[in-house]
Design an enzyme around this catalytic site. Sequence first.
Site, PDB file in Angstrom:
ATOM      1  N   CYS A  29       0.829  -1.202   0.000  1.00 36.75           N
ATOM      2  CA  CYS A  29       0.000   0.000   0.000  1.00 36.75           C
ATOM      3  C   CYS A  29       0.870   1.260   0.000  1.00 36.75           C
ATOM      4  CB  CYS A  29      -0.991  -0.051   1.151  1.00 36.75           C
ATOM      5  SG  CYS A  29      -2.398   1.071   0.928  1.00 36.75           S
ATOM      6  N   HIS A 145      -3.489  -5.961   0.753  1.00 36.14           N
ATOM      7  CA  HIS A 145      -2.838  -6.166   2.050  1.00 36.14           C
ATOM      8  C   HIS A 145      -2.740  -7.650   2.415  1.00 36.14           C
ATOM      9  CE1 HIS A 145      -2.720  -1.967   3.547  1.00 36.14           C
ATOM     10  NE2 HIS A 145      -3.685  -1.806   2.664  1.00 36.14           N
ATOM     11  N   GLU A 147      -0.860  -8.933   4.657  1.00 33.66           N
ATOM     12  CA  GLU A 147      -0.707  -9.046   6.110  1.00 33.66           C
ATOM     13  C   GLU A 147      -2.049  -9.111   6.825  1.00 33.66           C
ATOM     14  OE1 GLU A 147      -1.269  -4.606   5.667  1.00 33.66           O
ATOM     15  OE2 GLU A 147      -0.510  -6.241   4.445  1.00 33.66           O
TER      16      GLU A 147
END
Length: 184
Positions: A29, A145, A147
Amino acid sequence: KVLAVKMRAYMGDAIAQFCQSGKLIVGICNGFQALVQLGILPLGEVAKGDQDRTVTLAHNSGGKFMDRWVDLNVSGKSAYFAGLSQLSLPVRHGEGRLVLRDEASQSTRIKALAPLRYVSDINGSFDQIAALVSPSDKVLGLMPHPECYIRHSQKPDWTRHKSDKTLTESVPAGLQIFLNARSM
Protein backbone atom coordinates in the site's frame (compact mmCIF):
# COMPACT_ATOMS: atom_id res chain seq x y z
CA LYS A 1 5.39 11.38 -2.47
CA VAL A 2 6.30 13.24 0.74
CA LEU A 3 7.48 9.99 2.35
CA ALA A 4 9.66 9.20 -0.68
CA VAL A 5 11.20 12.70 -0.65
CA LYS A 6 12.05 12.35 3.05
CA MET A 7 13.40 8.84 2.56
CA ARG A 8 15.60 10.01 -0.33
CA ALA A 9 16.87 13.00 1.69
CA TYR A 10 17.63 11.16 4.93
CA MET A 11 18.35 7.60 3.82
CA GLY A 12 18.96 7.75 0.07
CA ASP A 13 22.44 6.21 0.12
CA ALA A 14 21.43 3.49 2.58
CA ILE A 15 18.36 2.62 0.50
CA ALA A 16 20.44 2.48 -2.69
CA GLN A 17 22.97 0.18 -0.99
CA PHE A 18 20.20 -2.06 0.33
CA CYS A 19 18.67 -2.33 -3.17
CA GLN A 20 22.07 -3.27 -4.59
CA SER A 21 22.56 -5.94 -1.90
CA GLY A 22 19.93 -8.17 -3.51
CA LYS A 23 17.91 -8.56 -0.33
CA LEU A 24 14.13 -8.71 -0.49
CA ILE A 25 12.03 -5.56 -0.27
CA VAL A 26 8.25 -5.65 0.12
CA GLY A 27 6.13 -2.50 0.00
CA ILE A 28 2.44 -2.82 0.80
CA CYS A 29 0.00 0.00 0.00
CA ASN A 30 1.81 3.19 1.15
CA GLY A 31 5.05 1.22 0.98
CA PHE A 32 4.31 0.44 -2.67
CA GLN A 33 3.64 4.13 -3.28
CA ALA A 34 7.01 5.01 -1.72
CA LEU A 35 8.84 2.36 -3.78
CA VAL A 36 7.29 3.79 -6.95
CA GLN A 37 8.07 7.39 -6.00
CA LEU A 38 11.69 6.43 -5.26
CA GLY A 39 11.85 4.70 -8.64
CA ILE A 40 12.76 1.39 -7.00
CA LEU A 41 9.79 -0.08 -8.81
CA PRO A 42 9.83 -0.99 -11.59
CA LEU A 43 13.59 -0.30 -11.94
CA GLY A 44 14.87 -2.34 -9.01
CA GLU A 45 17.13 0.55 -7.92
CA VAL A 46 16.66 4.09 -6.70
CA ALA A 47 15.91 6.42 -9.62
CA LYS A 48 18.32 9.30 -10.15
CA GLY A 49 15.44 11.75 -10.59
CA ASP A 50 11.75 12.06 -11.42
CA GLN A 51 12.51 11.75 -15.15
CA ASP A 52 13.60 8.13 -14.54
CA ARG A 53 10.29 7.15 -12.97
CA THR A 54 8.08 5.38 -15.51
CA VAL A 55 5.01 4.72 -13.33
CA THR A 56 3.09 6.37 -10.54
CA LEU A 57 0.17 5.54 -8.29
CA ALA A 58 -2.65 8.05 -8.66
CA HIS A 59 -6.09 8.61 -7.14
CA ASN A 60 -8.58 5.81 -7.79
CA SER A 61 -10.66 6.42 -10.90
CA GLY A 62 -13.80 6.57 -8.73
CA GLY A 63 -12.25 9.36 -6.68
CA LYS A 64 -12.98 7.60 -3.40
CA PHE A 65 -11.11 5.67 -0.76
CA MET A 66 -11.97 1.97 -0.88
CA ASP A 67 -11.87 -0.57 1.91
CA ARG A 68 -13.03 -4.00 0.75
CA TRP A 69 -11.95 -7.46 -0.27
CA VAL A 70 -11.08 -8.00 -3.93
CA ASP A 71 -10.43 -11.03 -6.10
CA LEU A 72 -7.03 -11.25 -7.79
CA ASN A 73 -5.34 -13.41 -10.41
CA VAL A 74 -1.67 -14.32 -10.34
CA SER A 75 -0.49 -13.47 -13.82
CA GLY A 76 3.28 -13.59 -13.72
CA LYS A 77 6.18 -15.78 -12.71
CA SER A 78 7.11 -14.11 -9.41
CA ALA A 79 8.37 -16.39 -6.64
CA TYR A 80 6.35 -14.32 -4.16
CA PHE A 81 3.17 -15.86 -5.60
CA ALA A 82 4.35 -19.45 -6.08
CA GLY A 83 1.55 -21.95 -5.57
CA LEU A 84 -1.15 -19.30 -5.97
CA SER A 85 -3.32 -18.69 -9.01
CA GLN A 86 -6.39 -16.90 -7.63
CA LEU A 87 -6.77 -15.21 -4.28
CA SER A 88 -8.75 -12.66 -2.33
CA LEU A 89 -7.16 -9.90 -0.27
CA PRO A 90 -8.38 -6.62 1.22
CA VAL A 91 -7.58 -3.26 -0.36
CA ARG A 92 -7.61 -0.03 1.61
CA HIS A 93 -6.51 2.88 -0.52
CA GLY A 94 -7.51 6.11 -2.18
CA GLU A 95 -4.43 6.32 -4.41
CA GLY A 96 -3.80 2.89 -5.88
CA ARG A 97 -4.35 3.37 -9.61
CA LEU A 98 -1.19 2.45 -11.51
CA VAL A 99 -0.49 4.96 -14.29
CA LEU A 100 2.31 4.76 -16.87
CA ARG A 101 4.22 7.87 -17.90
CA ASP A 102 4.35 6.70 -21.52
CA GLU A 103 1.90 3.87 -22.10
CA ALA A 104 2.90 3.33 -25.73
CA SER A 105 6.56 2.62 -24.98
CA GLN A 106 6.30 1.11 -21.49
CA SER A 107 3.20 -1.10 -21.54
CA THR A 108 4.87 -4.37 -22.60
CA ARG A 109 7.68 -4.02 -20.03
CA ILE A 110 5.35 -3.07 -17.19
CA LYS A 111 2.91 -5.88 -18.00
CA ALA A 112 5.82 -8.35 -17.76
CA LEU A 113 6.63 -7.07 -14.25
CA ALA A 114 3.03 -7.38 -13.01
CA PRO A 115 2.50 -10.66 -11.15
CA LEU A 116 -0.91 -9.77 -9.71
CA ARG A 117 -4.02 -8.30 -11.34
CA TYR A 118 -7.48 -7.39 -10.12
CA VAL A 119 -10.18 -9.67 -11.56
CA SER A 120 -12.39 -6.61 -12.14
CA ASP A 121 -11.46 -2.98 -12.68
CA ILE A 122 -11.70 -1.62 -9.14
CA ASN A 123 -9.68 1.58 -9.46
CA GLY A 124 -8.73 2.24 -13.10
CA SER A 125 -5.23 0.79 -12.73
CA PHE A 126 -3.39 0.20 -16.01
CA ASP A 127 -4.15 -3.35 -17.18
CA GLN A 128 -5.84 -3.94 -13.78
CA ILE A 129 -2.38 -4.28 -12.21
CA ALA A 130 -2.37 -4.72 -8.42
CA ALA A 131 1.37 -5.39 -7.93
CA LEU A 132 4.77 -4.93 -9.54
CA VAL A 133 8.07 -6.72 -9.08
CA SER A 134 11.56 -5.60 -10.03
CA PRO A 135 13.29 -7.37 -12.94
CA SER A 136 15.26 -9.41 -10.37
CA ASP A 137 12.04 -10.37 -8.52
CA LYS A 138 13.65 -9.18 -5.27
CA VAL A 139 11.40 -6.12 -4.86
CA LEU A 140 7.61 -6.48 -4.58
CA GLY A 141 5.10 -3.68 -4.31
CA LEU A 142 1.39 -4.33 -4.02
CA MET A 143 -1.74 -2.40 -3.14
CA PRO A 144 -3.69 -5.31 -1.57
CA HIS A 145 -2.84 -6.17 2.05
CA PRO A 146 -1.52 -9.74 2.44
CA GLU A 147 -0.71 -9.05 6.11
CA CYS A 148 -4.46 -8.84 6.69
CA TYR A 149 -5.04 -12.44 5.62
CA ILE A 150 -2.65 -14.64 7.55
CA ARG A 151 -5.46 -16.40 9.48
CA HIS A 152 -8.69 -17.69 7.96
CA SER A 153 -10.67 -15.84 10.64
CA GLN A 154 -9.55 -12.52 9.10
CA LYS A 155 -11.72 -13.08 6.02
CA PRO A 156 -15.20 -11.60 6.47
CA ASP A 157 -17.06 -14.77 5.42
CA TRP A 158 -14.90 -17.18 7.41
CA THR A 159 -17.75 -18.45 9.60
CA ARG A 160 -19.55 -19.81 6.53
CA HIS A 161 -16.53 -21.97 5.77
CA LYS A 162 -15.53 -23.13 9.27
CA SER A 163 -16.53 -26.71 8.54
CA ASP A 164 -14.79 -26.86 5.14
CA LYS A 165 -11.63 -28.80 6.00
CA THR A 166 -10.02 -28.13 2.59
CA LEU A 167 -10.20 -24.40 3.32
CA THR A 168 -9.39 -24.38 7.01
CA GLU A 169 -6.42 -26.71 6.59
CA SER A 170 -4.96 -24.67 3.73
CA VAL A 171 -2.60 -21.73 4.18
CA PRO A 172 -4.31 -18.34 3.79
CA ALA A 173 -3.12 -16.49 0.67
CA GLY A 174 -1.55 -13.59 2.56
CA LEU A 175 0.51 -15.92 4.72
CA GLN A 176 1.52 -17.93 1.63
CA ILE A 177 3.03 -14.79 0.07
CA PHE A 178 5.19 -14.23 3.17
CA LEU A 179 6.16 -17.91 3.37
CA ASN A 180 7.21 -17.74 -0.28
CA ALA A 181 9.32 -14.65 0.47
CA ARG A 182 11.02 -16.45 3.34
CA SER A 183 11.94 -19.27 0.93
CA MET A 184 13.48 -16.94 -1.67
